[in-house]
Design a protein around this motif. Sequence first.
Motif, PDB file in Angstrom:
ATOM      1  N   LEU A   4      -2.186   7.111   2.638  1.00 15.47           N
ATOM      2  CA  LEU A   4      -3.541   6.604   2.803  1.00 15.47           C
ATOM      3  C   LEU A   4      -3.728   5.335   1.989  1.00 15.47           C
ATOM      4  O   LEU A   4      -3.049   5.118   0.977  1.00 15.47           O
ATOM      5  N   LEU A   5      -4.690   4.534   2.410  1.00 17.91           N
ATOM      6  CA  LEU A   5      -5.169   3.411   1.605  1.00 17.91           C
ATOM      7  C   LEU A   5      -6.591   3.734   1.169  1.00 17.91           C
ATOM      8  O   LEU A   5      -7.424   4.125   1.991  1.00 17.91           O
ATOM      9  N   LEU A   6      -6.863   3.570  -0.109  1.00 17.32           N
ATOM     10  CA  LEU A   6      -8.177   3.885  -0.675  1.00 17.32           C
ATOM     11  C   LEU A   6      -8.729   2.679  -1.413  1.00 17.32           C
ATOM     12  O   LEU A   6      -7.990   1.989  -2.127  1.00 17.32           O
ATOM     13  N   HIS A   7     -10.020   2.433  -1.243  1.00 15.00           N
ATOM     14  CA  HIS A   7     -10.731   1.460  -2.085  1.00 15.00           C
ATOM     15  C   HIS A   7     -11.329   2.230  -3.250  1.00 15.00           C
ATOM     16  O   HIS A   7     -12.383   2.845  -3.134  1.00 15.00           O
ATOM     17  N   LYS A   8     -10.610   2.231  -4.370  1.00 18.87           N
ATOM     18  CA  LYS A   8     -11.059   2.997  -5.529  1.00 18.87           C
ATOM     19  C   LYS A   8     -12.261   2.306  -6.172  1.00 18.87           C
ATOM     20  O   LYS A   8     -12.178   1.149  -6.543  1.00 18.87           O
ATOM     21  N   LEU A 174      -0.836  -5.368   2.552  1.00 19.62           N
ATOM     22  CA  LEU A 174      -1.906  -4.386   2.606  1.00 19.62           C
ATOM     23  C   LEU A 174      -3.103  -4.944   1.833  1.00 19.62           C
ATOM     24  O   LEU A 174      -2.938  -5.490   0.746  1.00 19.62           O
ATOM     25  N   THR A 175      -4.300  -4.794   2.378  1.00 20.02           N
ATOM     26  CA  THR A 175      -5.484  -5.346   1.726  1.00 20.02           C
ATOM     27  C   THR A 175      -6.652  -4.371   1.779  1.00 20.02           C
ATOM     28  O   THR A 175      -6.602  -3.340   2.453  1.00 20.02           O
ATOM     29  N   LEU A 176      -7.720  -4.747   1.089  1.00 19.41           N
ATOM     30  CA  LEU A 176      -8.961  -3.974   1.095  1.00 19.41           C
ATOM     31  C   LEU A 176      -9.786  -4.164   2.357  1.00 19.41           C
ATOM     32  O   LEU A 176     -10.797  -3.480   2.527  1.00 19.41           O
ATOM     33  N   SER A 188      -1.788   2.806   9.515  1.00 19.58           N
ATOM     34  CA  SER A 188      -1.521   2.698  10.948  1.00 19.58           C
ATOM     35  C   SER A 188      -0.066   3.067  11.236  1.00 19.58           C
ATOM     36  O   SER A 188       0.768   3.165  10.327  1.00 19.58           O
ATOM     37  N   LYS A 189       0.249   3.256  12.507  1.00 18.54           N
ATOM     38  CA  LYS A 189       1.626   3.555  12.885  1.00 18.54           C
ATOM     39  C   LYS A 189       2.556   2.414  12.470  1.00 18.54           C
ATOM     40  O   LYS A 189       3.684   2.636  12.024  1.00 18.54           O
ATOM     41  N   GLU A 190       2.070   1.187  12.622  1.00 21.65           N
ATOM     42  CA  GLU A 190       2.878   0.027  12.224  1.00 21.65           C
ATOM     43  C   GLU A 190       3.117   0.032  10.712  1.00 21.65           C
ATOM     44  O   GLU A 190       4.234  -0.214  10.248  1.00 21.65           O
ATOM     45  N   ARG A 194       6.663   0.475   8.564  1.00 27.21           N
ATOM     46  CA  ARG A 194       7.108  -0.456   7.518  1.00 27.21           C
ATOM     47  C   ARG A 194       7.489   0.298   6.252  1.00 27.21           C
ATOM     48  O   ARG A 194       8.493  -0.030   5.598  1.00 27.21           O
ATOM     49  N   PHE A 195       6.704   1.316   5.891  1.00 25.73           N
ATOM     50  CA  PHE A 195       7.039   2.124   4.715  1.00 25.73           C
ATOM     51  C   PHE A 195       8.375   2.832   4.913  1.00 25.73           C
ATOM     52  O   PHE A 195       9.210   2.880   4.004  1.00 25.73           O
TER      53      PHE A 195
END
Length: 213
Positions: A4-8, A174-176, A188-190, A194-195
């Motif tokens: 996940l990406l989180l904006h902490k 990766l960005t906010l 995303s799937k993309e 990449r990961f």
Amino acid sequence: MTTLLLHKPYGVLSQFTREENSRWASLQDFVDTPDVYAAGRLDADSEGLLVLTSNGRLQQQLTDPRFGHWRTYWVQVEGTPQPHQLQQLRDGITVQGHRTRPAKAAWLKAEAIPTIGDRVPPIRYRATIPTHWLEISLTEGRNRQVRRMTAAVGLPTLRLVRHTIDLMDGGTPLTLTGLEPGASRAVSKEEEARFVQLLKGSNPKNQADRRRG
């Protein structure tokens, strides 16, 4: 692998366990996905992009400075930056007995000031001392490193927001973008692909060789 990406937001620890008698919240107040952990940390009084993953190797990949992933921060500082102060940040300075790696540092002039909302609670302002925004990029992340670096050159940090993590694979960082404070999203799937590709080449020497090539 779950990522996940989180904006902490400000005031949140980069961990899921709430510390007893702590005034800070924890990630469990914002994320209910099981078995994910922060790949790297942001201090409770810092904000911005945090990667949460169930994959321990990916955690290491994104935090080990040998892999050279640039992390970029918007930094609101007290005082007016001078060219020699920015150059000191770029060259590396001694913080707590350790020399920091070379960094990228630029003064964000009016047209480039980040369009982010006010912090809650607001930063302190002193009428006689101006504040300005810097953009600082690092490949390492020691404890409170950005704050210690700016303080060492005479520009105390008032607000710190991490907005970009570069995977160093030639793709978009990766960005906010699109994430309000406290919000998260599955990659995303993309991004997941990449990961996975990063993990296939997770030997630091192999990655360094590819960057030189």
